[in-house]
Design an enzyme around this catalytic site. Structure first.
Site, mmCIF file in Angstrom:
data_model
loop_
_atom_site.group_PDB
_atom_site.id
_atom_site.type_symbol
_atom_site.label_atom_id
_atom_site.label_comp_id
_atom_site.label_asym_id
_atom_site.label_seq_id
_atom_site.Cartn_x
_atom_site.Cartn_y
_atom_site.Cartn_z
ATOM 1 N N ALA A 72 -102.204 -3.144 66.860
ATOM 2 C CA ALA A 72 -101.463 -3.605 65.689
ATOM 3 C C ALA A 72 -101.193 -2.421 64.779
ATOM 4 C CB ALA A 72 -102.253 -4.681 64.941
ATOM 5 N N ASP A 73 -100.199 -2.572 63.944
ATOM 6 C CA ASP A 73 -99.924 -1.567 62.924
ATOM 7 C C ASP A 73 -99.377 -2.290 61.698
ATOM 8 O OD1 ASP A 73 -99.951 1.471 62.650
ATOM 9 O OD2 ASP A 73 -98.091 0.869 61.665
#
Length: 188
Positions: A72-73
């Site tokens: 994820a970012d």
């Protein structure tokens, strides 16, 4: 969701906690990628690119394990400006000063690698932050809390008291939108 095990391409304790809410156990294998922005890159496209790149970076080593790899970012966007993690206290103060009294967007992309494919989803949440007095911002920066967080604040910490409204996902602002994450993990 039944008990599931994944590889998490992150060292974020918040993501580990959020995955536990879904009944997901994870092996932590942080991805080390270049997180530089491309010239003129849209903030939403930026986080999607990084989430996929993190998943693929870990897949280069763990693809044969058969275990899903989740990456994820998260970024905070003020207009088209991408506010990532501050490098120092001065940068944290500058970010928080810009966000104080603002309406901004928090983009979090989640990517899952499984069986040679990467699937991803994006969550965007609109966040309204009250006007925060400068001395309060200075105390917050001095606490060290903003240093590992996109936009230099964590909604789950002291800065949560400054957020007057969100339109979207609280967990997405924390760094892992549960709805999108569950959708991707159910797909397998």
């Amino acid at each position: 969701m039944q008990q599931q095990k994944i590889i998490l391409a992150s060292r974020s304790p918040r993501r580990v906690e959020l995955l536990a809410q879904l009944g997901v156990q994870c092996e932590i294998v942080p991805a080390d990628i270049d997180e530089s922005t491309l010239t003129g890159e849209d903030p939403a496209l930026y986080v999607q690119r990084l989430a996929k790149a993190k998943a693929l970076a870990i897949a280069a080593t763990y693809a044969d394990s058969g275990i899903p790899i989740l990456a994820a970012d998260t970024t905070v966007a003020l207009g088209q400006d991408i506010l990532g993690k501050p490098e120092n206290a001065e940068e944290a103060m500058a970010m928080l000063s810009r966000l104080s009294g603002s309406v901004h967007l928090v983009h979090t992309a989640v990517a899952v690698y499984q069986a040679g494919e990467v699937h991803s989803l994006l969550n965007t949440t609109r966040v309204e932050m009250m006007q925060v007095p400068k001395d309060v911002l200075q105390d917050y920066v001095a606490s060290g809390e903003p240093m590992d967080k996109a936009g230099a604040y964590g909604i789950q910490g002291r800065a949560g008291a400054w957020i007057s409204r969100i339109d979207g996902s609280y967990s997405g602002v924390m760094g892992l939108p549960l709805y999108e994450t569950a959708q991707l993990l159910h797909a397998w």
